[in-house]
Design a protein around this motif. Structure first.
Motif, PDB file in Angstrom:
ATOM      1  N   ARG A 165      77.448  35.068   5.301  1.00  0.00           N
ATOM      2  CA  ARG A 165      78.223  36.046   4.971  1.00  0.00           C
ATOM      3  C   ARG A 165      79.503  36.221   5.719  1.00  0.00           C
ATOM      4  NH1 ARG A 165      74.390  39.744   2.573  1.00  0.00           N
ATOM      5  NH2 ARG A 165      73.477  40.390   4.789  1.00  0.00           N
ATOM      6  N   ASN A 166      79.542  35.595   6.964  1.00  0.00           N
ATOM      7  CA  ASN A 166      80.516  35.668   8.037  1.00  0.00           C
ATOM      8  C   ASN A 166      81.061  34.006   8.141  1.00  0.00           C
ATOM      9  OD1 ASN A 166      80.787  38.440   9.387  1.00  0.00           O
ATOM     10  ND2 ASN A 166      78.877  38.386   8.980  1.00  0.00           N
ATOM     11  N   ALA A 167      81.353  33.699   7.060  1.00  0.00           N
ATOM     12  CA  ALA A 167      81.842  32.360   7.140  1.00  0.00           C
ATOM     13  C   ALA A 167      81.419  31.096   7.652  1.00  0.00           C
ATOM     14  CB  ALA A 167      83.337  32.394   7.825  1.00  0.00           C
ATOM     15  N   HIS A 168      80.020  31.149   7.748  1.00  0.00           N
ATOM     16  CA  HIS A 168      79.171  30.131   8.121  1.00  0.00           C
ATOM     17  C   HIS A 168      78.537  29.242   6.888  1.00  0.00           C
ATOM     18  CE1 HIS A 168      78.615  30.612  12.744  1.00  0.00           C
ATOM     19  NE2 HIS A 168      78.862  31.908  12.119  1.00  0.00           N
ATOM     20  N   SER A 169      79.068  28.030   7.016  1.00  0.00           N
ATOM     21  CA  SER A 169      78.587  27.131   5.882  1.00  0.00           C
ATOM     22  C   SER A 169      77.425  26.995   5.386  1.00  0.00           C
ATOM     23  CB  SER A 169      79.361  25.557   6.030  1.00  0.00           C
ATOM     24  OG  SER A 169      78.919  24.744   5.281  1.00  0.00           O
ATOM     25  N   GLU A 170      76.905  26.589   4.116  1.00  0.00           N
ATOM     26  CA  GLU A 170      75.801  26.495   4.016  1.00  0.00           C
ATOM     27  C   GLU A 170      75.056  25.369   4.459  1.00  0.00           C
ATOM     28  OE1 GLU A 170      74.463  26.379  -0.206  1.00  0.00           O
ATOM     29  OE2 GLU A 170      75.410  28.475  -0.734  1.00  0.00           O
ATOM     30  N   ASP A 171      76.035  24.462   4.726  1.00  0.00           N
ATOM     31  CA  ASP A 171      75.367  22.831   5.103  1.00  0.00           C
ATOM     32  C   ASP A 171      75.437  22.580   6.590  1.00  0.00           C
ATOM     33  OD1 ASP A 171      75.438  22.345   2.215  1.00  0.00           O
ATOM     34  OD2 ASP A 171      77.898  21.913   2.231  1.00  0.00           O
ATOM     35  N   VAL A 172      75.471  23.777   7.177  1.00  0.00           N
ATOM     36  CA  VAL A 172      75.333  23.233   8.721  1.00  0.00           C
ATOM     37  C   VAL A 172      74.009  23.561   9.299  1.00  0.00           C
ATOM     38  CG1 VAL A 172      77.687  23.527   9.178  1.00  0.00           C
ATOM     39  CG2 VAL A 172      76.316  25.568   9.505  1.00  0.00           C
ATOM     40  N   CYS A 173      73.874  23.305  10.413  1.00  0.00           N
ATOM     41  CA  CYS A 173      72.499  23.503  11.283  1.00  0.00           C
ATOM     42  C   CYS A 173      72.092  24.938  11.073  1.00  0.00           C
ATOM     43  CB  CYS A 173      72.405  23.198  12.666  1.00  0.00           C
ATOM     44  SG  CYS A 173      71.161  23.296  13.739  1.00  0.00           S
ATOM     45  N   THR A 174      70.687  24.862  10.596  1.00  0.00           N
ATOM     46  CA  THR A 174      70.484  26.230  10.173  1.00  0.00           C
ATOM     47  C   THR A 174      69.974  27.260  11.457  1.00  0.00           C
ATOM     48  OG1 THR A 174      68.214  25.424   9.331  1.00  0.00           O
ATOM     49  CG2 THR A 174      69.678  25.924   7.741  1.00  0.00           C
ATOM     50  N   TYR A 175      69.312  26.357  12.460  1.00  0.00           N
ATOM     51  CA  TYR A 175      69.245  26.933  13.861  1.00  0.00           C
ATOM     52  C   TYR A 175      70.363  27.892  14.220  1.00  0.00           C
ATOM     53  CZ  TYR A 175      64.877  24.768  15.259  1.00  0.00           C
ATOM     54  OH  TYR A 175      63.814  24.061  15.536  1.00  0.00           O
ATOM     55  N   VAL A 176      71.304  27.392  14.094  1.00  0.00           N
ATOM     56  CA  VAL A 176      72.783  28.031  14.558  1.00  0.00           C
ATOM     57  C   VAL A 176      72.971  29.190  13.814  1.00  0.00           C
ATOM     58  CG1 VAL A 176      75.335  28.004  14.812  1.00  0.00           C
ATOM     59  CG2 VAL A 176      73.958  25.669  15.029  1.00  0.00           C
ATOM     60  N   LYS A 177      72.920  29.188  12.354  1.00  0.00           N
ATOM     61  CA  LYS A 177      73.054  30.340  11.483  1.00  0.00           C
ATOM     62  C   LYS A 177      72.152  31.263  11.773  1.00  0.00           C
ATOM     63  CE  LYS A 177      73.352  27.735   7.868  1.00  0.00           C
ATOM     64  NZ  LYS A 177      73.663  27.433   6.533  1.00  0.00           N
ATOM     65  N   CYS A 178      70.804  31.049  12.254  1.00  0.00           N
ATOM     66  CA  CYS A 178      69.856  31.784  12.258  1.00  0.00           C
ATOM     67  C   CYS A 178      69.913  32.753  13.656  1.00  0.00           C
ATOM     68  CB  CYS A 178      68.364  31.152  12.313  1.00  0.00           C
ATOM     69  SG  CYS A 178      66.932  32.074  12.590  1.00  0.00           S
ATOM     70  N   ASP A 179      70.497  31.956  14.523  1.00  0.00           N
ATOM     71  CA  ASP A 179      70.602  32.520  15.887  1.00  0.00           C
ATOM     72  C   ASP A 179      71.850  33.494  15.665  1.00  0.00           C
ATOM     73  OD1 ASP A 179      70.703  33.021  18.735  1.00  0.00           O
ATOM     74  OD2 ASP A 179      72.230  31.461  18.913  1.00  0.00           O
ATOM     75  N   VAL A 180      72.841  33.105  14.993  1.00  0.00           N
ATOM     76  CA  VAL A 180      74.020  34.210  14.894  1.00  0.00           C
ATOM     77  C   VAL A 180      73.755  35.283  14.037  1.00  0.00           C
ATOM     78  CG1 VAL A 180      76.376  34.050  13.637  1.00  0.00           C
ATOM     79  CG2 VAL A 180      75.859  32.247  15.203  1.00  0.00           C
ATOM     80  N   GLY A 181      72.928  35.139  13.047  1.00  0.00           N
ATOM     81  CA  GLY A 181      72.460  36.008  12.302  1.00  0.00           C
ATOM     82  C   GLY A 181      71.809  37.233  13.162  1.00  0.00           C
ATOM     83  N   MET A 182      70.956  36.430  13.840  1.00  0.00           N
ATOM     84  CA  MET A 182      69.862  37.257  14.657  1.00  0.00           C
ATOM     85  C   MET A 182      70.784  38.255  15.564  1.00  0.00           C
ATOM     86  SD  MET A 182      66.631  36.085  17.087  1.00  0.00           S
ATOM     87  CE  MET A 182      67.464  36.314  18.612  1.00  0.00           C
ATOM     88  N   MET A 183      71.722  37.573  16.141  1.00  0.00           N
ATOM     89  CA  MET A 183      72.662  38.258  16.986  1.00  0.00           C
ATOM     90  C   MET A 183      73.274  39.547  16.231  1.00  0.00           C
ATOM     91  SD  MET A 183      75.519  36.609  19.055  1.00  0.00           S
ATOM     92  CE  MET A 183      76.349  36.315  17.412  1.00  0.00           C
TER      93      MET A 183
END
Ligand code: SF4
Ligand code: SF4
Lengths: 429, 395
Positions: A80-98
């Protein structure tokens, strides 16, 4: 002591260590301990401990979130905050958790970082990850360590020197500034002695898969075994004690002729011995594992258990060359090896552990592992004439784990292994 | 002097000549010449020139190379360029190349270097680890060692020891090259109708596959032509393109953006040719150090360079401002980690700064861009109509 009780002791030890770390993290503000976020490949645990800091591993938080079924919501938040569907999901999971309050896997809040130690080893995403975090934590000090890639399959003196200079002139002075603690090389050396000891033990542990039946699963259980050595306990007596204990439990299993322990108890019959390349899927970890043990397949070696350090080729931390040794450690992590080295290492595993097959679990969002896996697989197939299998999933994004697809593929693969076995047996007769 | 059309026709052919004919001819003209292919983004071509070689840019097969074998090397969720590069290699398009350089820009290019090694393509394969430490005495020294390795490989082929003079001469040639490209962009900033972005693209890309001396001659003539008030101004907004630094969009897409109502006044399509900002010292006694210093101190921002002390969002915002652009188009190759991982950093910052943008993804082999064209058109219209409203959209 019964066999069950022995088995539990190493698990209890591990749980105590991890709970202790998260408790310390939750109390970091009160105790005044500085918090250092860093990554598993190229983690400088011994140096972090030398400065009495507490480590946070964002990858571990991500995978733990996935195992607790929380990663989907975190990933959505990041997307929802501009992170692409296609990149490392660890990054997105961490950013989302934060974004959702930074509550860690044990339910306790993870403190903000004082240091973002970018041990840039084997993966470009790390660099982008901490660029992202730096913008969220503007007060944190980012310390970058550039680990040269083993492009020619060797660690040259130049590469080591480049890293040592970074340690001396950038990393250590900045750690001193943030912690207010003076660098104590003798202390670092003491940690390195213990690190070597833990490395000796873990190598022996993963070597036990030479036995038939293999007493352990070097992938699905292996990911638990690498926990202490990878998440900040390398270089401590606790880690040494844990691995000693684990080793003695495994010895006991060997003595009794037992196979690996699975979530549904002991694996009864070892039908196929496999080597796996690529990280596991965490969102459906149990189901994923079950497909294997239901078929009597045990993993005798895996590349994933080498992401935090490759010890089976003999490399160890060396307290007589402390900073050089830290440099070599970083350069020698699995994803910092070039493709021919990876092929050689996996081929060695297949041969030494007498594997019947080789499986690639290709992770959609991890180019560090995935780019090159197909030609690697073909080379291994040609070189060793071993049946190869290929499945696809993702680390922590449940949208990319298709149970039925994976199961179908694996079932066909196991059928192929079975047929080969029959042919071999009849040839031998 | 050639007409502008003649120059553009030459460049158009050279830029997309997947047989690298001009490079091959150049090599055959004299003994001891070597060809070194380099992948995006940037490589210090000066050192190859000084060693009697020519650095040749390899930017994939675009929409001009059918992929048959390459797909067996890469999963569907990996960008397109590595499969087209491997296809070009396996189909012997680069059989006359002596070596290959893979700059450290991402894990895909890094691992592709390993595949080239494994398959023994070329006489040497060098993964060029650009420093992520920006102190001249640490990262700078390491970078110089990396350049020395490349020179050693070339010497093993042609026996040439590079001299200070040869390096300084090469630096001088590439300084001129960059200066003229920069001049073209500066002219376009104020008079973008004099030369379309499509033509600029041909001209700059052609420079990656022909001798720098020949390219400089062409550039000189282009600069002369565009001093004249040619072309007809149109009612278009000015935009900057960001994120397309490696896998290249098909030319049709590059064209479509301008057709849809935008003048592209800056971009990172051929970032490597414009990476160093300003001149490199061409009179130093240590030219490798001069090249290294230029990379460390005066390079453009890039998604592959660690930026914490030099945040890229402000650098891009500055480009937007100085070019007088009213919007940014983030164009990323599908599955391109560096570009896509930068997107939230840029977009969050631009939301705060009030810089308008849209973003889309493309693949080098896709030449259907109706949807993108419509979106760009809508973006352009909205900027023209609603000057004060912040505009963001994602395709
Ligand atoms: S891309 Fe792969 S190696 Fe890199 S951070 Fe993500 S999961 Fe880890
Ligand atoms: S397009 Fe992006 S991910 Fe693909 S090779 Fe280029 S930089 Fe790497």
């Amino acid at each position: 002591m019964t066999q069950e009780a022995q088995k539990e002791r190493s698990m209890i030890l591990q749980k105590e260590m991890i709970d202790g770390l998260f408790n310390d993290l939750a109390k970091a503000k009160e105790t005044g301990k500085k918090v250092c976020y860093t990554f598993i490949p190229g983690n400088l645990s011994e140096l972090i401990r030398t400065f009495d800091m507490l480590p946070v591993y964002p990858e571990i938080n991500a995978l733990q979130s996935a195992m607790r079924k929380k990663s989907a919501a975190y990933i959505k938040e990041a997307e929802r905050n501009a992170h692409s569907e296609d990149v490392c999901t660890y990054v997105k999971c961490d950013v989302g958790m934060m974004m959702k309050g930074n509550i860690g896997p044990t339910g306790l809040k993870i403190p903000e970082p004082d240091i973002l130690l970018l041990s840039y080893t084997g993966c470009f995403t790390f660099l982008k990850w901490f660029e992202t975090l730096k913008r969220e934590y503007p007060n944190a000090k980012v310390i970058m360590v550039h680990t040269p890639y083993q492009e020619n399959g060797v660690m040259t003196p130049e590469m080591t020197e480049y890293m040592v200079k970074q340690f001396k002139e950038e990393v250590i002075p900045q750690m001193e500034a943030v912690t207010g603690i003076k660098y104590d090389e003798e202390k670092l050396k003491r940690h390195l002695v213990l690190a070597k000891e833990a490395q000796d033990w873990i190598t022996k542990i993963f070597d036990t898969t030479k036995h038939r039946p293999s007493p352990i699963d070097a992938y699905f259980a292996g990911v638990y075994y690498i926990g202490p050595i990878n998440i900040g306990f390398r270089g401590t007596q606790e880690a040494v004690d844990y691995y000693k204990e684990l080793y003695s439990e495994i010895q006991e299993r060997i003595r009794l002729g037992l196979g690996p322990i699975t979530p549904e108890g002991e694996m009864k019959e070892e039908k196929y011995r496999l080597v796996v390349e690529g990280p596991p899927n965490w969102t459906s970890f149990r189901e994923f594992w079950k497909i294997f043990y239901d078929m009597g397949a045990v993993i005798v070696a895996s590349s994933y258990t080498k992401v935090g350090g490759v010890y089976d080729m003999g490399w160890r931390h060396d307290s007589t060359r402390p900073l050089e040794s830290l440099a070599e450690y970083c350069m020698n992590c699995y994803t910092n090896l070039n493709i021919p080295q990876r092929i050689d290492l996996l081929s060695k595993c297949i041969t030494e552990y007498q594997a019947d097959g080789y499986i690639t679990n290709s992770i959609k969002s991890c180019n560090s592992f995935s780019a090159g896996q197909l030609p690697m697989m073909r080379e291994i197939e040609d070189r060793l004439e071993v049946p190869v299998g290929f499945i696809e999933s993702d680390l922590v994004d449940p949208r990319y784990f298709s149970y039925s697809n994976i199961k179908n593929r694996l079932e066909s693969y196991f059928q192929m292994l079975e047929q080969r076995k029959v042919i071999h047996e009849s040839e031998e007769v | 002097m050639k007409t502008l059309k003649e120059i553009i026709d030459i460049c158009k052919f050279q830029a997309f000549d997947l047989n690298f004919t001009r490079a091959k001819e150049w090599k055959l003209e004299k003994d001891g010449r070597v060809l070194v292919g380099y992948m995006p983004i940037y490589f210090p071509r000066e050192i190859i020139h000084a060693a009697g070689g020519m650095a040749v840019g390899i930017f994939g097969g675009g929409d001009r190379k059918q992929i048959i074998k390459g797909d067996a090397y890469y999963q569907s969720y990996i960008c397109h360029i590595p499969r087209s590069i491997i296809e070009l290699a396996l189909d012997k398009h680069m059989a006359h190349f002596d070596g290959f350089i893979f700059p450290s820009i991402c894990d895909v290019i890094r691992n592709l270097s390993g595949i080239f090694k494994q398959q023994k393509i070329g006489k040497f394969v060098k993964y060029m680890d650009f420093p992520q430490n920006f102190l001249p005495e640490i990262g700078g020294v390491f970078y110089q060692q990396e350049m020395q390795h490349v020179l050693k490989y070339i010497k093993e082929i042609n026996g040439i020891d590079v001299t200070i003079d040869a390096l300084n001469h090469a630096i001088d040639l590439y300084n001129k090259n960059r200066k003229m490209i920069s001049y073209i962009y500066n002219i376009r900033q104020d008079f973008p109708w004099r030369l379309s972005i499509e033509d600029v693209y041909y001209i700059v890309r052609a420079g990656t596959v022909m001798p720098v001396e020949e390219h400089n001659e062409l550039l000189e003539q282009v600069c002369e032509h565009i001093k004249e008030n040619i072309g007809v101004p149109q009612d278009k907004i000015k935009v900057v393109i960001s994120g397309a630094f490696c896998e290249q969009p098909a030319i049709g897409l590059i064209k479509a953006i301008e057709e849809a109502g935008c003048y592209v006044v800056d971009d990172d399509y051929m970032l490597g040719s414009r990476m160093i900002l300003g001149d490199i010292d061409a009179s130093s006694n240590n030219p490798l150090e001069a090249i290294s210093n230029s990379y460390i101190k005066q390079s453009q921002y890039s998604s592959s360079i660690y930026d914490v002390n030099n945040p890229k969002e402000y650098r891009l915002a500055k480009i937007v401002e100085s070019r007088g652009a009213t919007g940014v188009i983030f164009a990323a190759a599908s599955f391109c980690d560096p570009s896509l991982l930068d997107a939230p950093i840029f977009q969050n910052a631009f939301n705060k700064m009030g810089i308008r943008y849209i973003s889309f993804q493309y693949s080098e082999n896709i030449n259907q861009y109706k949807v993108i064209k419509e979106q760009v058109g809508a973006f352009s219209d909205s900027i023209k109509l609603w000057e004060d409203e912040p505009v963001t959209a994602v395709i």
